[in-house]
Design an enzyme around this catalytic site. Structure first.
Site, PDB file in Angstrom:
ATOM      1  N   TYR A 219       0.833  -1.199   0.000  1.00  0.00           N
ATOM      2  CA  TYR A 219       0.000   0.000   0.000  1.00  0.00           C
ATOM      3  C   TYR A 219       0.874   1.258   0.000  1.00  0.00           C
ATOM      4  CZ  TYR A 219      -3.777  -3.206   1.213  1.00  0.00           C
ATOM      5  OH  TYR A 219      -4.691  -4.229   1.202  1.00  0.00           O
ATOM      6  N   ASN A 242     -12.672  -0.667  -4.833  1.00  0.00           N
ATOM      7  CA  ASN A 242     -12.547  -0.924  -6.266  1.00  0.00           C
ATOM      8  C   ASN A 242     -13.784  -1.661  -6.790  1.00  0.00           C
ATOM      9  OD1 ASN A 242     -11.717  -1.708  -8.869  1.00  0.00           O
ATOM     10  ND2 ASN A 242     -10.467  -3.395  -8.084  1.00  0.00           N
ATOM     11  N   CYS A 250      -6.563  -5.047  -7.602  1.00  0.00           N
ATOM     12  CA  CYS A 250      -6.346  -4.682  -6.205  1.00  0.00           C
ATOM     13  C   CYS A 250      -5.838  -5.867  -5.392  1.00  0.00           C
ATOM     14  CB  CYS A 250      -7.615  -4.106  -5.599  1.00  0.00           C
ATOM     15  SG  CYS A 250      -9.080  -5.133  -5.765  1.00  0.00           S
ATOM     16  N   HIS A 251      -6.014  -7.088  -5.920  1.00  0.00           N
ATOM     17  CA  HIS A 251      -5.539  -8.266  -5.199  1.00  0.00           C
ATOM     18  C   HIS A 251      -4.018  -8.348  -5.166  1.00  0.00           C
ATOM     19  CE1 HIS A 251      -5.920  -9.419  -9.458  1.00  0.00           C
ATOM     20  NE2 HIS A 251      -4.921 -10.256  -9.239  1.00  0.00           N
ATOM     21  N   GLU A 277      -1.821 -16.579 -10.383  1.00  0.00           N
ATOM     22  CA  GLU A 277      -1.045 -15.698 -11.255  1.00  0.00           C
ATOM     23  C   GLU A 277       0.444 -16.004 -11.156  1.00  0.00           C
ATOM     24  OE1 GLU A 277      -3.861 -11.730 -11.662  1.00  0.00           O
ATOM     25  OE2 GLU A 277      -2.130 -11.649 -10.319  1.00  0.00           O
TER      26      GLU A 277
END
Length: 285
Positions: A219, A242, A250-251, A277
């Protein structure tokens, strides 16, 4: 919506929850299979088909050490490259998304006079609600017991004319989450996203698009990238609101300590996304 795929994710999610909470103990295949209510053979096959790697390899992506290493590597968000319609450098798995904010008048009117076509679709991370206004994605939110389509629509665009029209959105949905994880349906043109948010929120959401797939940032790094290094708390609030999940990633934002932190659509889903991912970008079977 393909309910069998949705059920697959539910089974996988139970195993991931156990993996994330007990990675130091290195859960056995038998433990994970039991969590998923499957035999060891079927669980191993199902998990590997879903993740692209074995459960053991996947667990490496959920460790604190892995997350800290990712943060140390760093992502130069202020200089993120966009090449040939793909975000990041060589990230062929990533989608290229362009965002547009509504006008101040439209923001105030909460969608009055606008028509939103919507439908529920399947993804590797469970069912999600897709809402489109004028050909632009205005809503992508995952569904669970506490987040149902009617509530999500009313919260995000309360005054819009909501029209259930999944048939009109099937092609777009296939571009977001291609069948069987292939890239065949990926668009040649950017996916346009229409956002209803404040100027600060739009700036934060735009910064998220610069995080390559398979990478993590904190962040604080997002706050620094938008020129407001002391606004990490406000950044966290903006990230948490979001309205377009997955496409606006945002993940991929975690705590500077390496802990994954919370997620609007559940910590299990966030862990599933990050591991999935990571497997697609650096994992090997």
């Amino acid at each position: 919506m393909n309910t069998s795929h949705a059920y697959t994710y539910q089974q996988i999610a139970r195993a991931i929850e156990h993996l994330a909470g007990h990675y130091q103990q290195q859960p056995t295949l038998a433990e994970l299979a039991e969590r998923a209510s499957l035999s060891e053979f079927h669980f191993q096959r199902l998990f590997t088909e879903w993740a692209g790697v074995s459960p053991k390899k996947f667990s490496q992506f959920l460790t604190l050490e892995h997350a800290k290493a990712q943060l140390r590597r760093g992502v130069p968000l202020t200089e993120a490259a966009y090449d040939a319609g793909l975000s990041g450098t060589g990230r062929l798995h990533d989608l290229f998304v362009t965002i547009e904010g509504v006008t101040p008048g439209q923001f105030k009117q909460a969608g009055a006079g606008l028509v939103m076509h919507y439908g529920v679709f399947d993804s590797p991370f469970g069912a999600y609600l897709l809402g489109v206004i004028g050909g632009k994605i205005a809503l992508l939110q995952f569904i669970d017991e506490t987040n149902q389509p009617e509530t999500l629509l009313q919260t995000a665009w309360p005054e819009a004319n909501h029209q259930h029209n999944p048939a009109a959105l099937e092609t777009l949905a296939a571009q977001i989450f291609p069948v069987a994880g292939t890239l065949a349906n990926r668009p040649n043109q950017p996916l346009p996203v229409l956002l209803r948010g404040s100027a600060f929120q739009l700036k934060v959401w735009e910064a998220l698009l610069k995080i390559p797939e398979g990478r993590l940032v904190s962040y604080d790094q997002i706050a620094e990238s938008i020129g407001q290094p002391s606004a990490s708390r406000a950044v966290g609030t903006a990230i948490g609101s979001n309205p377009v999940g997955y496409l606006i990633p945002c993940h991929r934002v975690i705590k500077k300590t390496g802990l994954f932190g919370g997620y609007r659509w559940g910590t299990d889903r966030k862990q599933a996304m990050l591991g999935w991912e990571a497997a697609r970008t650096v994992g090997e079977l």
